[in-house]
Design an enzyme around this catalytic site. Sequence first.
Site, PDB file in Angstrom:
ATOM      1  N   ASN A 336      -7.595 -47.095 -20.715  1.00  0.00           N
ATOM      2  CA  ASN A 336      -8.670 -46.795 -21.660  1.00  0.00           C
ATOM      3  C   ASN A 336      -8.339 -47.229 -23.081  1.00  0.00           C
ATOM      4  O   ASN A 336      -9.059 -46.880 -24.021  1.00  0.00           O
ATOM      5  CB  ASN A 336      -8.986 -45.297 -21.631  1.00  0.00           C
ATOM      6  CG  ASN A 336      -9.626 -44.873 -20.324  1.00  0.00           C
ATOM      7  OD1 ASN A 336     -10.341 -45.637 -19.696  1.00  0.00           O
ATOM      8  ND2 ASN A 336      -9.348 -43.643 -19.904  1.00  0.00           N
ATOM      9  N   HIS A 338      -5.998 -46.334 -25.172  1.00  0.00           N
ATOM     10  CA  HIS A 338      -5.475 -45.379 -26.143  1.00  0.00           C
ATOM     11  C   HIS A 338      -4.174 -44.805 -25.581  1.00  0.00           C
ATOM     12  O   HIS A 338      -3.857 -44.994 -24.405  1.00  0.00           O
ATOM     13  CB  HIS A 338      -6.482 -44.277 -26.484  1.00  0.00           C
ATOM     14  CG  HIS A 338      -6.976 -43.496 -25.310  1.00  0.00           C
ATOM     15  ND1 HIS A 338      -8.196 -42.888 -25.265  1.00  0.00           N
ATOM     16  CD2 HIS A 338      -6.414 -43.203 -24.107  1.00  0.00           C
ATOM     17  CE1 HIS A 338      -8.370 -42.265 -24.130  1.00  0.00           C
ATOM     18  NE2 HIS A 338      -7.288 -42.433 -23.399  1.00  0.00           N
ATOM     19  N   CYS A 373      -5.522 -41.622 -30.019  1.00  0.00           N
ATOM     20  CA  CYS A 373      -4.578 -42.317 -30.886  1.00  0.00           C
ATOM     21  C   CYS A 373      -4.420 -43.742 -30.372  1.00  0.00           C
ATOM     22  O   CYS A 373      -4.237 -43.960 -29.171  1.00  0.00           O
ATOM     23  CB  CYS A 373      -3.238 -41.585 -30.883  1.00  0.00           C
ATOM     24  SG  CYS A 373      -1.930 -42.404 -31.823  1.00  0.00           S
TER      25      CYS A 373
END
Length: 472
Positions: A336, A338, A373
């Site tokens: 994904n 991240h 993040c």
Amino acid sequence: MGIVAGAGLGRGNYFGRMELGMCGGTTVSTSCQNCCLEARSSLLKISLGTTFHLLKSSSVRQFPRKTSAGWCAARRVNATIATGNGAFTGGNRTEDISEALSRVVPPFQSEKDSAVFRVILAAIASVALAAEKQRRREKTEVPLDALRQGRLVESRLVYRQTFVIRSYEIGADRTASIEAMMNHFQETALNHVWMSGLAGDGFGATHAMSRNNLIWVVTRMQVHVEQYPVWGNVVEMDTWVGASKKNGMRRDWLVRDLKTGQILARATSTWVTMNKETRKLSKMPEEVRAEISPHFHERSAMNDQSEVTQRISKINGSAEYVHSGLMPRRSDLDMNQHVNNVKYIGWMLETVPPAVLDRYELATMTLEYRRECGQSDMVQSLTSLESSTSDQSQGTASSSESNGPSNGECNGASSTGSKGTSNGFPHATAPPTRMHEIKDTDAGDLRFVHLLRMESDGTEIVRGRTRWRPKN
């Protein structure tokens, strides 16, 4: 009557002679009608794919017979009913079998003949029934997945998989790390989606989610470890899903020792959907809910529900232990794009004092995921004892609600310039009295609160709470 054994290996007739082409042309002869019936009954096979070996009844055993050395081989031959000239009639219909028998079997001459034939028909019927039951069972039960070593159980609502604890998953004490446990949680969750036939083209996303450009993101997770498995142990992990409020999904795990059945760990998590392009949380479409709701299982892995819903305290003001400059590596990203949620745990534990890691083990961990993040983000990890955090929250009126830097003290340096290093990262030096207190603690649990945040603006990424018990 002609009997086809394999590729025409056996032929016979009703009036007393049967020849088998097995074992180098071994011949078996029978001298009476009844013995021929016994030979035929021992070698019957219909098109169900099952060989029948009829046990000799006491009424048949008394008849005389003349047998050569190949008789035992004859009992292992797969035979099918054939026509009088040895040609297979084809099909497995009842009328085909009746027609074939009517051509070659004359009317019964005695009650013994009738009894033997009834035994043959009873054997055919019983095995046919068993084959039908097996066929139905194979349609309802999901077999073991040979590659993933997993299967669906409990009415196909629970996915169960076994793992061997590998050498690269353990720490200095030969027990599995919490990160290894979390990775197994993630693996079983993804395999569950795959085994259920829901896997789309995303990282655990379903078909409906892929069509709506949605992905799963975890918002909260709690893990309770009762005992860590050691190197070489085989663990059995169950996972299932359930409803969580209006737009969420709950996923639970239960971990057991495969040999003893002892419960090793429990975990629960909450997941919501995020738009893959906008990176914003999205309301779960009814299409997605209709797809996953048939797989919901109303069961909870956690015994204490009050601890599951308890909120995590903020770290206000300066933290006791801080690591700055944590930079995600490319290998930390998942499909994904991240940072994977398991990586956050390693960053969070970077700030736990070595004295705690040496003498205590992690018993309970609760995580609240606030935002994702990326690879370019710089992360800061903060940790404090929970008791001191509550004191700070009551006594510090000027604390920032966003947990931003306060007078530079949370950026790895205090106003007096006090600085230390640990594992290559700068951190604020903990008060000596606090370190002395942790070292001398021999009994009782320790509780910490944790925070991962963006180093640039203090935006929260993950809040955490951990409870540590003394090692045995």
